[in-house]
Design a protein around this motif. Structure first.
Motif, short mmCIF file in Angstrom:
data_model
loop_
_atom_site.label_atom_id
_atom_site.label_comp_id
_atom_site.label_asym_id
_atom_site.label_seq_id
_atom_site.Cartn_x
_atom_site.Cartn_y
_atom_site.Cartn_z
N LEU A 44 -45.70 29.27 -46.92
CA LEU A 44 -46.90 29.69 -47.65
C LEU A 44 -47.61 28.50 -48.26
CD1 LEU A 44 -48.76 31.88 -48.81
CD2 LEU A 44 -47.17 32.08 -50.74
N ARG A 45 -46.86 27.60 -48.92
CA ARG A 45 -47.47 26.42 -49.54
C ARG A 45 -48.22 25.58 -48.50
NH1 ARG A 45 -43.22 23.59 -50.81
NH2 ARG A 45 -43.47 22.42 -48.91
N ASP A 46 -47.59 25.33 -47.37
CA ASP A 46 -48.23 24.52 -46.33
C ASP A 46 -49.48 25.20 -45.79
OD1 ASP A 46 -46.22 22.71 -46.75
OD2 ASP A 46 -45.14 23.17 -44.89
N THR A 62 -56.92 32.63 -54.06
CA THR A 62 -57.01 34.07 -53.82
C THR A 62 -55.91 34.52 -52.86
OG1 THR A 62 -59.39 34.10 -54.21
CG2 THR A 62 -58.49 35.92 -52.91
N ASP A 63 -55.70 33.74 -51.81
CA ASP A 63 -54.65 34.08 -50.85
C ASP A 63 -53.26 33.95 -51.46
OD1 ASP A 63 -56.52 34.77 -49.00
OD2 ASP A 63 -56.30 32.97 -47.78
N LEU A 64 -53.08 33.00 -52.37
CA LEU A 64 -51.80 32.88 -53.08
C LEU A 64 -51.55 34.14 -53.91
CD1 LEU A 64 -49.28 31.42 -54.13
CD2 LEU A 64 -50.75 30.25 -55.80
N GLN A 65 -52.55 34.59 -54.62
CA GLN A 65 -52.41 35.79 -55.45
C GLN A 65 -52.08 37.00 -54.57
OE1 GLN A 65 -55.66 36.44 -58.11
NE2 GLN A 65 -54.69 38.18 -59.09
N ARG A 66 -52.76 37.13 -53.45
CA ARG A 66 -52.50 38.26 -52.54
C ARG A 66 -51.09 38.18 -51.95
NH1 ARG A 66 -58.33 38.02 -49.63
NH2 ARG A 66 -59.45 39.17 -51.24
N ALA A 67 -50.65 36.98 -51.61
CA ALA A 67 -49.31 36.81 -51.04
C ALA A 67 -48.24 37.21 -52.05
CB ALA A 67 -49.11 35.36 -50.60
N VAL A 68 -48.42 36.83 -53.31
CA VAL A 68 -47.44 37.17 -54.35
C VAL A 68 -47.46 38.67 -54.63
CG1 VAL A 68 -46.87 36.85 -56.80
CG2 VAL A 68 -47.44 34.88 -55.37
N GLU A 69 -48.64 39.27 -54.61
CA GLU A 69 -48.73 40.72 -54.81
C GLU A 69 -48.08 41.47 -53.65
OE1 GLU A 69 -52.92 41.34 -55.26
OE2 GLU A 69 -52.95 40.59 -57.32
N GLY A 70 -48.27 40.96 -52.44
CA GLY A 70 -47.71 41.62 -51.27
C GLY A 70 -46.22 41.37 -51.08
N ARG A 71 -45.76 40.26 -51.60
CA ARG A 71 -44.34 39.91 -51.46
C ARG A 71 -43.84 39.37 -52.80
NH1 ARG A 71 -41.99 36.22 -46.54
NH2 ARG A 71 -39.82 36.68 -46.92
N LYS A 83 -49.52 24.57 -58.64
CA LYS A 83 -49.62 23.17 -59.08
C LYS A 83 -49.88 22.25 -57.90
CE LYS A 83 -47.01 23.01 -63.36
NZ LYS A 83 -45.89 22.38 -64.08
N ALA A 84 -49.20 22.52 -56.78
CA ALA A 84 -49.43 21.71 -55.57
C ALA A 84 -50.87 21.84 -55.11
CB ALA A 84 -48.45 22.13 -54.47
N LEU A 85 -51.41 23.04 -55.20
CA LEU A 85 -52.83 23.25 -54.84
C LEU A 85 -53.74 22.50 -55.80
CD1 LEU A 85 -52.79 27.08 -53.99
CD2 LEU A 85 -52.99 25.17 -52.38
N GLY A 86 -53.38 22.46 -57.07
CA GLY A 86 -54.17 21.72 -58.05
C GLY A 86 -54.19 20.23 -57.75
N ARG A 87 -53.04 19.68 -57.43
CA ARG A 87 -52.97 18.25 -57.07
C ARG A 87 -53.79 17.97 -55.81
NH1 ARG A 87 -47.59 19.05 -58.91
NH2 ARG A 87 -46.90 19.55 -56.80
N ARG A 103 -58.54 29.39 -61.90
CA ARG A 103 -58.54 30.81 -62.21
C ARG A 103 -57.13 31.18 -62.63
NH1 ARG A 103 -60.23 32.89 -56.38
NH2 ARG A 103 -61.88 31.50 -56.92
N PRO A 104 -56.97 32.32 -63.27
CA PRO A 104 -55.65 32.67 -63.82
C PRO A 104 -54.65 33.20 -62.79
CG PRO A 104 -57.22 34.37 -64.34
CD PRO A 104 -57.98 33.27 -63.65
N VAL A 105 -54.40 32.43 -61.75
CA VAL A 105 -53.36 32.78 -60.78
C VAL A 105 -52.09 32.07 -61.22
CG1 VAL A 105 -52.65 32.60 -58.36
CG2 VAL A 105 -55.05 33.01 -58.94
N CYS A 106 -51.01 32.80 -61.36
CA CYS A 106 -49.74 32.22 -61.81
C CYS A 106 -49.93 31.50 -63.14
CB CYS A 106 -49.17 31.26 -60.77
SG CYS A 106 -49.08 31.94 -59.13
N ASP A 107 -50.43 32.20 -64.09
CA ASP A 107 -50.79 31.66 -65.39
C ASP A 107 -51.89 30.62 -65.18
OD1 ASP A 107 -48.95 33.29 -66.78
OD2 ASP A 107 -47.35 31.88 -66.34
N THR A 108 -51.67 29.43 -65.64
CA THR A 108 -52.68 28.38 -65.47
C THR A 108 -52.10 27.20 -64.70
OG1 THR A 108 -52.07 27.48 -67.60
CG2 THR A 108 -53.93 29.01 -67.57
N SER A 109 -51.25 27.49 -63.74
CA SER A 109 -50.56 26.43 -63.00
C SER A 109 -51.49 25.56 -62.18
CB SER A 109 -49.49 27.03 -62.10
OG SER A 109 -48.53 27.68 -62.88
N PHE A 110 -52.52 26.14 -61.60
CA PHE A 110 -53.48 25.34 -60.84
C PHE A 110 -54.13 24.31 -61.76
CE2 PHE A 110 -57.80 24.48 -59.35
CZ PHE A 110 -57.57 24.05 -58.05
N ALA A 111 -54.62 24.77 -62.91
CA ALA A 111 -55.26 23.87 -63.88
C ALA A 111 -54.28 22.81 -64.37
CB ALA A 111 -55.82 24.67 -65.05
#
Length: 118
Positions: A44-46, A62-71, A83-87, A103-111
């Motif tokens: 998923l990360r890759d 958005t796709d990360l949020q959907r993946a976590v909701e689906g699985r 965080k990796a996406l943020g970097r 955006r608030p996906v996985c708390d504020t990990s992207f930021a």
């Protein structure tokens, strides 16, 4: 002028006749080993990092949020992926522009990933 030909060697004086079959058997066993399966979160990360490069971080988040909701089993990896996406966003867009995708996906990990890499 082009010359071509085939040279066949039946035996070399320094090699034993048995060593060829042993060598072939050893290499055949090595080739038949399977590669280890990759973990779903790594796949998923890759996928999302590639999506970030091809589209933008907003689509990847958005796709990360959907993946976590689906699985739901991926939820424990959500923060590290975000965080990796943020970097990666900082590398591609620079810190100022990367923050705009937060955006608030996985708390504020992207930021957090953007801030750590800025």
């Amino acid at each position: 002028m082009v010359l071509s030909g085939t040279l066949a060697v039946t035996a070399v004086p320094w090699a034993a006749h048995n060593s060829e079959s042993t060598l072939l058997t050893a290499s055949a066993q090595t080739v038949s080993k399977r590669a280890k399966a990759r973990a779903p979160q790594d796949i998923l990360r890759d996928k999302l990092l590639l999506e970030l490069q091809e589209k933008d971080p907003g689509v990847a988040l958005t796709d990360l949020q959907r993946a976590v909701e689906g699985r739901p089993s991926l939820a424990r990896h959500c923060m590290s992926i975000a965080k990796a996406l943020g970097r990666a966003a900082v590398e591609q867009y620079g810190p100022t522009r990367a923050h705009r995708f937060s955006r608030p996906v996985c708390d504020t990990s992207f930021a957090s990933g953007v801030a750590q890499f800025s």
